[in-house]
Design an enzyme around this catalytic site. Structure first.
Site, short mmCIF file in Angstrom:
data_model
loop_
_atom_site.label_atom_id
_atom_site.label_comp_id
_atom_site.label_asym_id
_atom_site.label_seq_id
_atom_site.Cartn_x
_atom_site.Cartn_y
_atom_site.Cartn_z
CB THR A 54 -3.55 13.20 5.26
OG1 THR A 54 -4.55 13.82 4.46
CG2 THR A 54 -3.92 13.31 6.70
CD GLU A 62 -10.25 19.16 12.01
OE1 GLU A 62 -9.79 19.65 13.06
OE2 GLU A 62 -10.45 19.82 10.99
N GLY A 79 -9.40 17.73 0.58
CA GLY A 79 -10.73 18.23 0.27
C GLY A 79 -10.65 19.47 -0.60
#
Lengths: 714, 714
Positions: A173, A465, A212
């Protein structure tokens, strides 16, 4: 663990029974919270331990889960009692400490067992679970799914599996781009001269965002970027890019990374943003299992893009499973508190206030959520099984095989089903957590009672997701296509089997002779079949109308999006009910009576919540719907009788629950007070004394105007 | 503020217009976020400023609000940009700093103006608003409501109004007791010998809990305790108890206080727990406006207990108003982001991705929430007016007056209405905040985008000042009583006026000739009337049946609790719609067309969400319901055209919104990135480098077993 949790518990109940006074005496004295809980356990008409085994898939797996719970509880890096008070930096440090512990098990345990370990961990520390999942699920998963076997071996030899020498993250993203992966802006331009790709962030919106593990911990990253070769764009592909020196942890040249900062939840993972400025990587760092770029700059594209779907399905199935697990945790806390909390008295002759759970309205708030937790549990088990069967088929089938078409059909079905269920189950579970939190009254607002944090941690499931709305629309699109295929005579698979009976279903009403025949799995299943068929037909017909008006298919899908959304939601209700009903039919005989009640409650409550559709399509008459409503109340009362034993069957230890209000023994007030005092000791120095003193001792005269002089002339 | 925000904005739009390229050129080039926002403002068919004045109750009040916004924005103690990163202790310190600023205005400003100041503050810092409200609303409010005039003067002279020398808190709830105030355990025993009360916490569950301001800041407390005189209990009364020395801030003898610790939100207030161990206070510290205890130990109870209801109503009305304000803030953030965020393309020929807001499904997610925000705003205004009228009546009526009966009726009605609306509006707004948060996609999970914190701060509204479920049941009980009175021929007041037409309403269907006649306030109002009458009748009949079966009234109420809950919810929908429709009718002519659309959307969307009831009671046919559904989509599309100007009319400055995604100019990405970087600067020392290095550089051999020796025998 030869002394099972159950036997400890049974002896606890027996001790209670031995000292219990006779019934008349019992009624007339005040019961402690522990006694209030113990009396609930006497109501079980089934063997709690047997139900635990059934839920876990057998005694063997229950034992494994109990082993994990004990190991975690005794592991100092997994201490949880103070988790509600640590700062973002502290919780991230702990994530790294846990990483160190858990990597030992990655290579030591078979995948299904290790997966169970991680499922257990996800219940108590979703932030760590995410950080771990980013490396093993996303980074390593991308290598497994998209690297050639030579590339895969290369990265494993560099430490990608054993996590020695490197740790990974996954950069899909961007600040301005989420669901539309094809629209990502980051570029990977092939430079023939040097045989390198140049990874570049051209604009602010192209900044990789939410990555992350990027803020502090990752050394390597799988980056999604637009492949550009000789000026031509080939769409989004993935590339391994080194972010940091693996010894000094200094950023590599051209890499700019920052911390995303504070989040709603899961602060245990260090999400970051990344900007690449002309970062050069070897050509062979592009993952080339599917698309290949040769030394000479020739691009070879893959024959079947659908095969890459598999990776997406895994994450979604994991979230369906997590929904069931978290839903069980939430109702454990709310349910146990409701058995000991007393408030008002429904009978003026009572010497003691009434348990929350004995109020009809509280039963109506909690029992359907308990039923839903069971429904999602069984749906998770079944969806996982479907996924594993699919993976087996994919691995044993080669592109040229005759059965490949069938495998692709199964893939599409599983893809659509898992997308719809991920959205359906995470939405419903998020709402369930909040509803459970609210049943705790004021105490639900304390961090120490657990559900506020559970809400904040879980909420991201509705977005990542695959955003839930977009996934639901995808599932609706699949249903529209199945409907159109069914109209043209093509038989439809099990998940949408009702579409094979459109002729009879579309106009069918409930044919029972007496209302009580509605209390039947077959009738409820038929009811959902009829309503789903009608709602899917509505979406399909809207789509058809738009096509006939000359729209292109994409515009026509867009036009019927509201109908698609409704179709997918209703479809999921029916699907989940069927999974639950099947699990009840398959259950050991001794468990079937109680599970039947719980399943009927789930079915009828869901119908009541969607009554508009059942009346709209005239499956039920208003009078039958009144009966459904009344039976929801009856079933709530019925399930309430054994609801604590049902909750006990989930078999979460107090450590796992991490909420004093969900304590197994019911001693909620003492445990809650102890925890608050432990985390906020009395007698500490006053933190902002000077501020208060200056407020209370200020000169009031400061605020007053100068008094006018009355005697100017003197 | 002679240069109004509007004129600044208008010139901004005009500047844009001057440089805007011609229409054809416009279509073919990529638009920046700022341009994407500016083009939305050109679509207004109404005067935005005029709508702001109408919402605020006139230009004068708009100017006052703008003055407050400017004062807050420039006040360093009210800086908000870093609020998402401060610790619990830091945010509490700031609360005290703000206290110091705001006390200046308490005495300087008239109450209605000061109330507007506090409403403005509640939007940006709910924690401070709570701490302030605890002193002025609860502590000082209790003195005003329950002290005799001599007592009131005494406490004012000690500094209770000017907040010099003392600061108060309010101790009602206990660890084991919330909604049932009559069941509190803390005792206040009269000791005739010393002319004192002994305040005592007899058990752990009697510990005062959640007491805002108790942990660190309060010197005095209004304590609710069981009055015991000569061994006889007289129920719960209130007593002023000193907690701390006002100079040293040391706890008074017998007082034990601790910090409640971390909460879901509103950490700016220091909630605490209190235990009293035989604390002695003068007899005259009991607040004796209603019940009196004489020197000789004679207890005189008040003639009319209902008059104490007034205080409860005020808090609930404030929460209805807050619901409207927070709902407006949430849709401002979600709405502005949707005007600039682009994702996928609904038309393959577009050079740019499509705005979120141009997707039908996104319109369906947001437009009804925008409509609801307007509905709650007008309901808040109207409810506030009802409350003020009631207070005027109460103040001008004496116990002996002939009109007292009528005033008590109004009091009951306002009490029930405000209870039902508090629950209805706070629940719906909490859901709206979460729905808005989810429309931000992944960015909704960042703290800096504001809605996660807004959710956590707002959630407590569903529980405090009356748990929403209990309040809804109370409202349902009132409706059952009204229904029974109506059956017996007694005319019912405006709020439940539909009960005066039961004969016609109960069997009425929608009498329109063509579907489009449904798009009418009168029809929608009738629809709600019919459905509410039926649902209330159901609850009333269930109650009657139980009575006839020999139940006592309390048990009969309990038996129909599910029906009462449904009745109260449906009643509130109709009530809120009527308030909204009336506000549209009263609006200036130029605003009526756009507000009519918004109001119709609210009405039809609410009907769609509750379609089961409209079909059940056959007000609408399935075909009419299909039309309603289709019109919701049409109205969403319609309202979407002017939705940014509608949002602009709420007139919240960027400082108030405190979310880069809700920026007025639409420059969301740059502002968001800047804020993340400001709060998390790049190039900082790595916080847990040794942990990562020891993970990546560990001896893998540690994990490996000793190799077996093959040559034992050598």
């Amino acid at each position: 663990m030869s002394e099972s949790i159950l036997s400890q518990r049974l002896s606890h109940v027996q001790n209670h029974l031995q000292v219990a006074p006779c019934a008349a005496e019992e009624e007339s004295r005040i019961k402690t919270p522990i006694e209030s809980m113990a009396e609930e356990r006497q109501k079980a008409t089934f063997n709690v331990r047997e139900l635990t085994y059934y839920l876990d898939g057998g005694e063997k797996f229950t034992k494994v889960r109990e082993k994990f719970m004990m190991e975690l509880e005794r592991d100092p890096t997994f201490r949880m009692y103070d988790m509600y008070d640590v700062t973002k930096d502290q919780i991230r440090e702990r994530t790294m400490e846990k990483f160190r512990t858990i990597v030992h098990y990655v290579s030591a345990e078979p995948v299904p067992i290790f997966t169970m370990r991680m499922q257990t961990i996800s219940l108590i520390d979703p932030g760590f679970w995410t950080r771990f999942g980013v490396h093993y699920g996303l980074f390593f998963g991308a290598l497994r799914g998209s690297a050639t076997s030579a590339q895969f071996s290369h990265w494993v030899s560099k430490g990608a599996l054993a996590l020695n020498g490197m740790v990974g993250c996954f950069a899909m993203t961007e600040l301005g781009h989420g669901s539309n992966v094809a629209g990502l802006e980051t570029t990977a331009t092939f430079d023939e001269t040097s045989d390198q790709f140049i990874i570049h962030t051209p604009t602010i919106t192209a900044t990789k965002w939410w990555i992350g593990g990027a803020a502090h911990t990752a050394t390597h990253c799988v980056v999604f970027a637009q492949l550009i070769v000789r000026g031509k764009r080939y769409g989004t592909k993935s590339f391994v890019v080194q972010l940091r020196d693996t010894h000094t942890y200094m950023l590599m040249p051209g890499v700019n990374i920052g911390d995303i900062g504070k989040k709603m939840g899961r602060d245990g993972i260090d999400n970051g943003w990344i900007q690449f400025t002309n970062v050069r990587i070897p050509r062979t760092n592009m993952l080339m299992k599917h698309t290949k770029v040769s030394r000479a700059g020739e691009v070879k594209e893959p024959p079947m893009a659908q095969l890459t779907y598999g990776a997406l399905i895994q994450g979604r199935v994991a979230m369906v499973v997590d929904s069931g697990n978290i839903a069980k945790k939430a109702v454990t806390i709310a349910g146990r508190y409701a058995a000991v909390r007393r408030q008002f008295s429904s009978n003026p002759h009572d010497v003691q206030e009434t348990k929350l759970i004995d109020y009809a309205i509280h039963q109506y708030r909690l029992m359907p959520l308990l039923a839903q937790a069971f429904a999602f549990h069984f749906t998770g088990v079944e969806t996982n099984k479907l996924y594993e069967e699919l993976m087996d088929k994919l691995e044993s089938t080669q592109p040229g095989d005759a059965s490949m078409g069938e495998v692709i059909d199964t893939l599409k079905e599983t893809h659509a089903t898992s997308a719809g269920l991920k959205a359906f189950c995470t939405w419903a579970t998020l709402n369930a957590i909040e509803a459970c939190r609210q049943t705790l009254g004021g105490h639900g607002y304390s961090s120490y009672t657990g559900l506020a944090t559970t809400y904040n941690d879980f909420a991201v499931h509705c977005t990542w997701e695959g955003d839930n709305t977009i996934l639901t629309l995808q599932s609706g699109r699949y249903l529209v296509n199945c409907y159109r295929e069914a109209l043209s005579g093509k038989s439809q698979p099990e998940g949408v089997e009702y579409l094979n009976h459109l002729d009879t279903l579309l106009t069918q009403g409930c044919a029972v002779k007496t209302h009580d025949e509605i209390l039947d799995f077959g009738v409820i299943q038929e009811a959902w079949g009829v309503v789903t068929a009608n709602v899917v037909k509505k979406a399909g017909d809207d789509f058809e109308t738009s096509l006939k008006q000359g729209m292109n298919p994409e515009a026509a899908y867009e036009e019927c999006s509201q109908a698609r959304l409704a179709a997918a939601k209703i479809h999921s209700f029916g699907y989940v009910f069927r999974r639950f009903a099947q699990a009840v039919r398959n259950a050991p005989e001794g468990l079937r009576p109680v599970l039947t009640k719980v399943c009927l409650l789930y079915g009828l409550y869901s119908i009541e919540q969607n009554s508009g559709f059942f009346l709209q399509y005239r499956y039920f008459t208003p009078s039958q719907m009144d009966y459904v409503r009344s039976q929801v109340n009856v079933l709530c009362r019925d399930v309430r009788q054994e609801y604590i034993p049902l909750i006990d069957s989930f078999n979460y230890s107090d450590y796992m629950i991490n909420s004093p209000l969900g304590a197994y023994d019911g001693n909620v007030y003492e445990k809650y007070f102890e925890q608050v005092k432990k985390q906020n000791p009395v007698g500490q120095p006053h933190p902002y004394l000077p501020l208060i003193q200056s407020l209370l001792r200020r000169d009031i005269e400061d605020d007053e105007p100068l008094e006018e002089d009355d005697d100017d002339d003197e």
